[in-house]
Design an enzyme around this catalytic site. Structure first.
Site, mmCIF file in Angstrom:
data_model
loop_
_atom_site.group_PDB
_atom_site.id
_atom_site.type_symbol
_atom_site.label_atom_id
_atom_site.label_comp_id
_atom_site.label_asym_id
_atom_site.label_seq_id
_atom_site.Cartn_x
_atom_site.Cartn_y
_atom_site.Cartn_z
ATOM 1 N N HIS A 233 -4.703 -3.299 -5.974
ATOM 2 C CA HIS A 233 -4.632 -4.726 -4.981
ATOM 3 C C HIS A 233 -5.149 -5.563 -5.513
ATOM 4 C CE1 HIS A 233 -1.513 -1.931 -3.410
ATOM 5 N NE2 HIS A 233 -3.554 -1.342 -2.454
ATOM 6 N N TYR B 297 -5.315 -8.768 1.397
ATOM 7 C CA TYR B 297 -6.404 -8.027 0.661
ATOM 8 C C TYR B 297 -6.572 -8.343 -0.273
ATOM 9 C CZ TYR B 297 -7.212 -2.803 0.188
ATOM 10 O OH TYR B 297 -8.279 -2.011 0.306
ATOM 11 N N ARG C 106 4.283 6.808 -7.430
ATOM 12 C CA ARG C 106 3.191 5.829 -7.576
ATOM 13 C C ARG C 106 1.818 6.395 -7.768
ATOM 14 N NH1 ARG C 106 0.639 2.782 -3.565
ATOM 15 N NH2 ARG C 106 -0.451 1.092 -4.690
ATOM 16 N N LEU D 246 -17.815 0.437 1.964
ATOM 17 C CA LEU D 246 -16.609 1.125 2.096
ATOM 18 C C LEU D 246 -16.369 -0.032 3.197
ATOM 19 C CD1 LEU D 246 -17.052 3.181 -0.235
ATOM 20 C CD2 LEU D 246 -15.500 4.487 1.934
ATOM 21 N N GLY D 247 -16.753 -0.664 3.985
ATOM 22 C CA GLY D 247 -16.595 -1.057 5.548
ATOM 23 C C GLY D 247 -15.499 -2.329 4.989
ATOM 24 N N GLY D 248 -14.758 -2.848 6.228
ATOM 25 C CA GLY D 248 -13.824 -3.622 6.002
ATOM 26 C C GLY D 248 -12.839 -3.072 6.324
HETATM 27 C C1 15L Z 1 -5.673 0.643 -1.018
HETATM 28 O O1 15L Z 1 -6.713 -0.467 -1.304
HETATM 29 C C2 15L Z 1 -5.573 0.557 0.142
HETATM 30 O O2 15L Z 1 -7.187 0.757 0.981
HETATM 31 C C3 15L Z 1 -5.277 2.481 0.636
HETATM 32 O O3 15L Z 1 -5.202 2.220 2.112
HETATM 33 C C4 15L Z 1 -3.893 2.628 0.162
HETATM 34 O O4 15L Z 1 -3.133 1.528 0.176
HETATM 35 C C5 15L Z 1 -4.436 2.632 -1.780
HETATM 36 O O5 15L Z 1 -4.620 0.769 -1.452
HETATM 37 C C6 15L Z 1 -3.499 2.200 -2.049
HETATM 38 O O6 15L Z 1 -2.895 1.239 -3.316
HETATM 39 O O7 15L Z 1 -2.361 3.552 -2.872
#
Ligand code: 15L
Length: 277
Positions: A118, A141, A179, A76-78
């Site tokens: 994402h 990201y 969402r 999960l790191g990063g």
């Molecule tokens: C993610 O990938 C993030 O790590 C988290 O902080 C949220 O922003 C999440 O997505 C999201 O899409 O709600």
């Protein structure tokens, strides 16, 4: 259950001090008592029963020392949100490469990679997608998560590591807004997916959506279900609360079209008709 107290079955958990690490640590500790937690800095609330090894993912020697002798890694790191190219490059591209490469050298058998929604954030919300779609990242990201999935496929195909990529939606006790009614996952359901990745005999390379049993889901997670995933969280039970929270947020006409929300609308300079598949 994997006998995690056996040193030969040691499980390393990177990013253990972060938000998701903190929510899932106690649940994982019950299933895997010998779990080794790692992060750059030790979590403040570390229990005397918990093992912790500090490691900076950008330093290959520290990552190698961390995974030496491990059977499995939950990675999960990063950097967990959008960042500058430098932040993403170091923590999520170089860090992820260091992790997989150290795992290969150490003979690690399984890696669970925390990917993210994402990686596919530019798919429109009206489209239901499976895990076999082309990636459409919504941010630097998101690109780093697509990179991690590709790296996972490489280390699975070329070196036989059993890799499970979890395109995690949003982890928490309840969905934060409208969402998140489509992408929410409870900590308990996420741990169930970790367990499948760590233990299911058929794992070679898999991508699952990290989502609970959400009526408004945009994702087909049938492969996870075939491997035994039985989510218990139901976002719909929190709809009224999520809709009330949504009213407090500023309008986001671009983000509201795409699965990635604000990650898609940030820095957006395109015409929406030309974005996404
Ligand atoms: C993610 O990938 C993030 O790590 C988290 O902080 C949220 O922003 C999440 O997505 C999201 O899409 O709600």
């Amino acid at each position: 259950m994997t006998d995690s107290l056996d040193p030969a079955r040691r499980i390393v958990y990177t990013g253990a001090a972060g938000g998701v690490g903190t929510m899932t640590r106690p649940l994982l500790a019950k299933l895997y008592p010998g779990l080794v937690l790692s992060d750059r800095v030790q979590p403040a609330n570390l229990l005397p029963s918990e093992k912790f090894v500090a490691a900076d993912l950008t330093k290959p020697d520290e990552v190698a020392a961390l995974v030496k002798g491990a059977h499995s890694v939950i990675h999960l790191g990063g950097h967990s949100v959008e960042g500058t190219w430098d932040q993403i490059l170091n923590a999520n591209i170089i860090g992820c490469y260091n992790l997989f490469e150290a795992a290969r050298v150490a003979g690690v058998k399984r890696v669970i990679f925390a990917s993210s929604n994402h990686a596919i954030g530019f798919y429109p919300r009206r489209k239901k997608i499976g895990t076999d779609v082309t990636v459409r990242p919504d941010s630097r990201y998101g690109v780093s998560k697509a990179f991690g999935e590709a790296l996972g496929a490489l280390y699975s195909d070329k070196h036989g590591i059993g890799v499970t990529c979890l395109r995690i939606g949003n982890v928490g006790p309840s969905p934060l807004d409208v969402r998140r009614l489509s992408i929410w996952i409870s900590p308990e359901d996420l741990v169930q997916l970790f367990q499948i990745g760590l233990e299911h005999p058929d794992i070679r390379f898999e991508i699952f959506y990290g989502a609970s049993d959400n009526e408004a889901s945009w994702w087909d997670n049938s492969r996870a279900h075939r491997l035994g995933y039985r989510p218990t969280g139901k976002a719909e039970e929190f709809r009224a609360q999520a809709e009330a929270e949504q009213k407090k947020l500023p309008p986001d006409p671009v983000g509201d079209l795409f699965q990635g929300g604000t990650f898609a609308s940030a820095e957006f300079t395109n015409d929406v008709k030309r974005a996404g598949p």
